[in-house]
Design an enzyme around this catalytic site. Structure first.
Site, PDB file in Angstrom:
ATOM      1  N   PRO A  44      -9.490  -4.176  -1.664  1.00 31.99           N
ATOM      2  CA  PRO A  44      -9.342  -3.656  -3.027  1.00 31.99           C
ATOM      3  C   PRO A  44     -10.366  -4.297  -3.962  1.00 31.99           C
ATOM      4  CG  PRO A  44      -7.707  -5.335  -2.627  1.00 31.99           C
ATOM      5  CD  PRO A  44      -8.439  -5.142  -1.322  1.00 31.99           C
ATOM      6  N   GLU A  69       0.811  -1.219   0.000  1.00 31.58           N
ATOM      7  CA  GLU A  69       0.000   0.000   0.000  1.00 31.58           C
ATOM      8  C   GLU A  69       0.845   1.269   0.000  1.00 31.58           C
ATOM      9  OE1 GLU A  69      -3.323   0.283  -0.152  1.00 31.58           O
ATOM     10  OE2 GLU A  69      -3.588  -1.887  -0.275  1.00 31.58           O
ATOM     11  N   GLU A 123      -8.196  -3.789   3.785  1.00 32.49           N
ATOM     12  CA  GLU A 123      -7.848  -2.994   2.605  1.00 32.49           C
ATOM     13  C   GLU A 123      -8.953  -3.048   1.546  1.00 32.49           C
ATOM     14  OE1 GLU A 123      -5.580  -0.929   2.546  1.00 32.49           O
ATOM     15  OE2 GLU A 123      -4.070  -1.564   3.997  1.00 32.49           O
TER      16      GLU A 123
END
Length: 206
Positions: free
Chosen positions: A152, A51, A150
């Site tokens: 994504p 990241e 996260e």
């Protein structure tokens, strides 16, 4: 001491390894004091490295202090998006988020304790606190953090890279590489099927 860089977002990509190790030491020490397992810490570090390169001053590529990022872009170790999730939080406590990088760890711990950012449904109902104290393998926990925190668009695209970084940090701290994951029965069966579907010459037969 933290290493950090502000700017167009690309400089930290070419940092010396010692810079990342220094920042990883800071992060690991902080969370170990709070009772996180080493597997959970390394799983988070593996995700952070993808990241932000472990750069707490990291803006999403193409943005930075000189080119302020629109709210829908990321910032920090875990690339908070909107980036104001973190900066507004720091402002509430009178923290200078441009210089006090320890407070990013404080924010993550606050999220852990308050169920923020983490999506339990994305990883079998596991809560953030359960993740932090889990003794599951670093490979499993890396995927848990990727999917539940996260989140994504395509988790599978970077999973292997995040796991390889997490494994590196685990070996860095312990001196012993983590045990590689074994294929699940479904994965093994799929491998057998693909073998028999191959033409004979691809299987080594003449």
């Amino acid at each position: 001491m933290w290493y950090s860089y502000y700017g167009d977002g690309y400089e930290a990509q070419s940092w010396p390894l010692s810079y990342r190790q220094n920042n990883a030491n800071n992060i690991a020490y902080y969370f170990q004091q709070l009772g996180w397992t080493l597997s959970a810490i390394c799983a988070m570090l593996g995700n952070m490295q993808v990241e932000s390169y472990l750069n707490p001053g990291q803006w999403e590529h193409g943005y930075g202090v000189e080119t302020p990022a629109p709210p829908r872009h990321g910032y920090g170790l875990v690339q908070w998006t909107n980036w104001t999730k973190y900066t507004d939080f720091a402002d509430q406590y009178g923290i200078d988020w441009r210089t006090n990088f320890d407070f990013q760890c404080t924010r993550i711990q606050w999220e852990c304790e308050n169920g923020e950012q983490w999506q339990p449904v994305a990883w079998g109902g596991m809560t953030f606190q359960e993740f932090a104290h889990s003794t599951d393998s670093v490979y499993t926990l890396t995927e848990a953090f990727l999917r539940a925190y996260e989140a994504p668009g395509d988790p599978s695209a970077s999973l292997a890279l995040r796991q390889s970084y997490a494994a590196y940090w685990y070996e860095y701290f312990t001196g012993t590489p983590p045990t590689p994951p074994t294929p699940t029965p479904t994965q093994r069966n799929r491998m057998k099927i693909m073998f028999y579907l191959k033409p004979k010459w691809k299987r080594g037969f003449i």
